[in-house]
Design an enzyme around this catalytic site. Structure first.
Site, PDB file in Angstrom:
ATOM      1  N   SER A   1     -66.418  34.480 -20.296  1.00 65.80           N
ATOM      2  CA  SER A   1     -65.254  34.428 -19.160  1.00 65.80           C
ATOM      3  C   SER A   1     -64.526  35.446 -19.291  1.00 65.80           C
ATOM      4  O   SER A   1     -64.554  36.406 -20.153  1.00 65.80           O
ATOM      5  CB  SER A   1     -64.471  33.259 -19.621  1.00 65.80           C
ATOM      6  OG  SER A   1     -63.957  33.370 -20.773  1.00 65.80           O
ATOM      7  N   ASN A  11     -67.498  30.373 -29.177  1.00 65.36           N
ATOM      8  CA  ASN A  11     -68.429  29.539 -28.346  1.00 65.36           C
ATOM      9  C   ASN A  11     -68.204  29.331 -26.965  1.00 65.36           C
ATOM     10  O   ASN A  11     -68.850  28.766 -25.975  1.00 65.36           O
ATOM     11  CB  ASN A  11     -68.512  28.024 -29.109  1.00 65.36           C
ATOM     12  CG  ASN A  11     -69.363  28.250 -30.341  1.00 65.36           C
ATOM     13  OD1 ASN A  11     -70.402  28.778 -30.331  1.00 65.36           O
ATOM     14  ND2 ASN A  11     -68.734  27.874 -31.356  1.00 65.36           N
ATOM     15  N   THR A  28     -78.954  28.493 -35.404  1.00 65.09           N
ATOM     16  CA  THR A  28     -79.889  28.465 -36.397  1.00 65.09           C
ATOM     17  C   THR A  28     -79.612  28.597 -37.930  1.00 65.09           C
ATOM     18  O   THR A  28     -78.762  29.495 -38.278  1.00 65.09           O
ATOM     19  CB  THR A  28     -80.882  29.280 -36.082  1.00 65.09           C
ATOM     20  OG1 THR A  28     -81.287  29.045 -34.737  1.00 65.09           O
ATOM     21  CG2 THR A  28     -82.179  29.401 -36.713  1.00 65.09           C
ATOM     22  N   GLU A  72     -68.103  28.931 -37.411  1.00 64.53           N
ATOM     23  CA  GLU A  72     -67.442  29.687 -36.422  1.00 64.53           C
ATOM     24  C   GLU A  72     -65.902  29.485 -36.657  1.00 64.53           C
ATOM     25  O   GLU A  72     -65.551  28.238 -36.398  1.00 64.53           O
ATOM     26  CB  GLU A  72     -67.894  29.517 -35.025  1.00 64.53           C
ATOM     27  CG  GLU A  72     -69.355  29.493 -34.601  1.00 64.53           C
ATOM     28  CD  GLU A  72     -70.232  28.257 -35.124  1.00 64.53           C
ATOM     29  OE1 GLU A  72     -71.153  28.191 -34.670  1.00 64.53           O
ATOM     30  OE2 GLU A  72     -69.510  27.427 -35.862  1.00 64.53           O
TER      31      GLU A  72
END
Lengths: 409, 409
Positions: free
Chosen positions: B409, B404, B194, B281
């Site tokens: 994991s 991302n 966002t 990112e």
């Protein structure tokens, strides 16, 4: 850089039937790749028909220009492919190199140069010296005849495995064969993501029919895969039909035998396309994106590509994260008709969302277990109409960054 | 996951002037983020005008629906933002939550709920409980008044730094101020990318004029940045004009004072937009893509976005590889008019290609040195017409994949 074989690679190269009228020579050029065969010359019998589809890039390579100029003739006697240099974006000398090497191949085959189709894959922007290729071609002999696996290996660049697929069908009581090879879409700086595919058949199919069937098969196969939304300057798929199968020629699309041939051709292209996605840079998982209930097939296709090309969706799959919120995002950004409150999203058979919110039936542990599979199906039901589309892609992993970003650093 | 501050972050938060008629309260909600203020309530003096631009997503969030329903009134008394939960894709309860929290804010301010604009950012698909927010709002007091930096911090999700930009101009001999804050586009599973921006000014600008100026400024700023081509369900930019500066109101676009105000507004939005890209990112480098000589501005924009969104171009920049072949590829795949043999590509001032080939002036060592900069300019001159566009993006690094893809994991 050492590339590991993709975990999604087939266990072995496909068993492909020999196509009568096709001879496959492979040889090392002595440039581009050292110590391996990186030249393929296919010689076709007289009367071979051809059809092709080519990159839509506005900056297509010189070999693409050459093929497009001659494909309308519908006849082929040869195919010449080199791996290691794409002969792309090198100015006027690119076209000269294509012409000289096509002439060399034509002299070897005994045909006119325009009947030789040419592809190049590898580095772009480096002039491709025609001399070593011409020398190699002039010296080819029968000891260099090989099978489809040898041919598939010769056209590899950074593919981690050779790609082949075939089909056999019976027409008018006669066995008809289709054998195909492809390369793509391993990329390595400064190479390009070139996708090349060559399909050979002994079916006697007229060029216009071949062209129509290829274009249709291409839509559901090579045009339905995406690794990273990038398109090469050199992509091409050619189908060569020698006509050696002893049946009456297929001269038009109304011929009832077209359906069976089309089905087999579609299957071969589809198989090769999936093998390419499974060799996408760094790919650990194959992702099938199915969209239905859209207002049209075109709309479904745009939405499916929006999902399949979304870095956020692809990294989530890499992370084995059932992050359906990113699928909602990718549907939303596609700009196509969609109703947030009707949308149903499934991962495999698991219903994740309905009525504009997470499904009450959703259980995190089910989704987490599903995401561990190496083939993931994301399906979106829009509940608006009948439009549908399927797109194949792979996940986005550290391997992609390493292959494409770390090469020179 | 610990996120390091982006290497492209400004040295410090901008010095922003206080806007008369704006009071900024921040507080912890006690949900979404623990131990920090994650609620912003801005209270505006009577007569405050508002204009806004919103996500084009077809799956927009409930707060976006609310804002769009009330923006036409052109008046605002409050802004309510929470960070940690996007209140998106939660079904009908999403709209109810917006309404209840807007009512709580309206009760605190002393206005009607439709004059309170609402944004939410954070996790999607998780119902947002209105109770803790309403409780927090009801207990706000003057000790919780803060400055623009406090407000910018309250709306952060995974931003690695707070973002602010301002401008001061003189109109009719009076000082007029613009102070803005933004958040984006750090993302973390399962959050969304966002982008929120709020601009406050004491200029007395009528809502329709504000709307026109915002839409224009937005095109060259927030609509000219891309981190990964993904679009959030919650993006929004709102401009609030309290009118407290003691000058005659600006009632229409023909007012000669519009030009100066527009220039200042553009500068603030542009600054915020670049701060967002620099916090993309994993971003290590800011990339400016300039395209000119296109057949139209629209065509230039499509080509510039094709380059800026290309994973192959972005990974090459990450790898400090002057891989202009990928820029050729991205121009080619855009599907816009382009002539391979006229194209000129520059990295900074270095001419890499001309006349359909590598420039004879190109020297690998110059390009390698240039690629070490943390701001890279890629410019493409198409030599076809007058169309031009500029798009900003960042490189694609392992950090993006880690943020991302590796979360669960």
């Amino acid at each position: 850089m050492e590339l590991n074989i993709s975990p999604l690679a087939p266990a072995q190269f496909a068993e492909l039937n020999v196509i009568e009228g096709v001879e496959l020579f492979t040889a090392p050029i002595g440039a581009g790749y050292k110590g391996r065969n990186n030249l393929l010359l296919a010689k076709f019998s007289e009367g071979t028909k051809v059809a092709g589809v080519f990159t839509t890039s506005k900056c297509a390579s010189a070999p693409i220009d050459w093929c497009k100029a001659h494909i309308e003739n519908g006849v082929a006697r040869g195919l010449l492919v080199n791996a290691g240099n794409a002969n792309a974006f090198v100015g006027k000398v690119g076209a000269e190199t294509v012409e000289q090497t096509a002439q060399a191949a034509a002299a070897f085959i005994g045909c006119t140069p325009q009947d030789v189709f040419v592809s190049s894959t590898g580095v772009i922007g480096e002039p491709l010296d025609p001399a070593p290729m011409m020398e190699t071609i002039s010296k080819l002999d029968e000891s260099q005849l090989g099978d489809y696996q040898a041919a598939a290996n010769a056209i590899r660049t950074t593919d981690t495995y050779a790609k082949g697929a075939g089909a056999v069908l019976v027409m008018d009581g006669v066995e008809v064969n289709i054998s195909g090879i492809a390369k793509g879409s391993g990329m390595i700086a400064p190479n390009m993501a070139t996708m090349l595919a060559y399909i050979f058949t002994d079916a006697p199919v007229a060029a216009p029919v071949l062209d129509a069937l290829l274009k249709k098969a291409n839509q559901k196969s090579f045009n339905a895969i995406t690794v990273d939304s990038d398109t090469s300057t050199s992509d091409c798929c050619l189908v060569f039909a020698t006509g050696k199968a002893n049946i009456d020629p297929i001269e038009d699309l109304d011929d009832p035998r077209c359906a069976g041939f089309a089905e087999a051709l579609n299957a071969v292209l589809h198989d090769l396309a999936l093998q390419i996605v499974c060799d996408g840079e760094g790919a650990q998982k194959l992702i099938t994106v199915k969209v239905d209930g859209a207002t049209s097939d075109e709309s479904a296709d745009i939405i499916a590509r929006s999902i399949a090309n979304s870095p956020l969706v692809k990294t989530a799959v890499a992370g084995e994260d059932a992050n359906w919120g990113r699928v909602v995002m990718a549907v939303g950004k596609a700009g196509q008709p969609a109703d947030r409150d009707k949308l149903e999203i499934r991962f495999g058979d698991l219903l994740l969302t309905e009525q504009g919110r997470r499904s009450p039936r959703y259980r995190e542990e089910d989704a987490a277990a599903y995401m561990k599979n190496d083939q993931i199906e994301i399906s979106v039901h829009l509940v608006l109409g009948e439009g549908k589309a399927t797109i194949y892609t792979c996940d986005l992993t550290h391997g992609y960054i390493t292959i494409n970003g770390d090469y020179r650093s």
